[in-house]
Design an enzyme around this catalytic site. Structure first.
Site, PDB file in Angstrom:
ATOM      1  N   VAL A  62       0.883  -1.064   0.227  1.00 15.09           N
ATOM      2  CA  VAL A  62      -0.410   0.374   0.199  1.00 15.09           C
ATOM      3  C   VAL A  62       0.612   0.834   0.069  1.00 15.09           C
ATOM      4  CG1 VAL A  62      -1.584   1.172   1.263  1.00 15.09           C
ATOM      5  CG2 VAL A  62      -1.955  -1.020   0.777  1.00 15.09           C
ATOM      6  N   CYS A  63       0.752   2.422  -0.637  1.00 17.13           N
ATOM      7  CA  CYS A  63       1.065   3.405  -0.522  1.00 17.13           C
ATOM      8  C   CYS A  63       0.315   4.269  -0.630  1.00 17.13           C
ATOM      9  CB  CYS A  63       2.064   3.833  -1.689  1.00 17.13           C
ATOM     10  SG  CYS A  63       1.640   3.933  -3.585  1.00 17.13           S
ATOM     11  N   ARG A  64       1.133   5.790  -1.266  1.00 17.04           N
ATOM     12  CA  ARG A  64      -0.680   7.125  -1.240  1.00 17.04           C
ATOM     13  C   ARG A  64      -1.969   6.929  -2.622  1.00 17.04           C
ATOM     14  NH1 ARG A  64      -0.252  10.867  -4.386  1.00 17.04           N
ATOM     15  NH2 ARG A  64      -1.593  12.576  -3.592  1.00 17.04           N
ATOM     16  N   GLY A  66      -1.073   4.064  -5.684  1.00 14.78           N
ATOM     17  CA  GLY A  66      -0.235   2.733  -5.967  1.00 14.78           C
ATOM     18  C   GLY A  66       0.754   2.695  -6.773  1.00 14.78           C
ATOM     19  N   MET A  90      -3.918   5.018  -0.668  1.00 11.31           N
ATOM     20  CA  MET A  90      -4.674   5.605   0.472  1.00 11.31           C
ATOM     21  C   MET A  90      -6.117   6.429  -0.099  1.00 11.31           C
ATOM     22  SD  MET A  90      -4.527   3.779   3.799  1.00 11.31           S
ATOM     23  CE  MET A  90      -4.858   4.630   4.502  1.00 11.31           C
TER      24      MET A  90
END
Length: 98
Positions: A62-64, A66, A90
């Site tokens: 997971v990141c901000r 993708g 996110m």
């Protein structure tokens, strides 16, 4: 590269499935909240911390948005890890945060 949507991951958590989530965002980003139970390993440190991961487990990255988690997914795949990118990151997450 395997992918889940943010909604799929949220539904897995609602169903109480055991998930191994790795958040590869920077420290200041995670300070605003992360998926409950997610392990925080910033992308720049992933190469040095991947030894703490179990190759027999599945990990959701997971990141901000993708993009970074996609790079993390590709990187870990080259070392034989079973990883899945959470598309939308996110920004698409509507579930609980801690």
């Amino acid at each position: 590269m395997k992918q889940y949507t943010a909604k799929e991951v949220e539904n897995f958590l609602i169903e109480e499935k055991a998930l191994n989530i790795i958040d590869v965002r920077e420290v200041d980003e995670v300070a605003n909240g992360k998926i409950p139970g997610a392990l925080h390993i910033p992308l720049v440190l992933l190469e040095f911390r991947m030894n703490v991961l179990d190759q027999s487990k599945e990990y959701i990255m997971v990141c901000r948005s993708g993009a970074r988690s996609g790079r993390a997914t590709q990187f870990l795949e080259t070392y034989g890890y079973n990883v899945i990118n959470m598309t939308g990151g996110m920004l698409a997450w509507e579930g609980k945060v801690e």
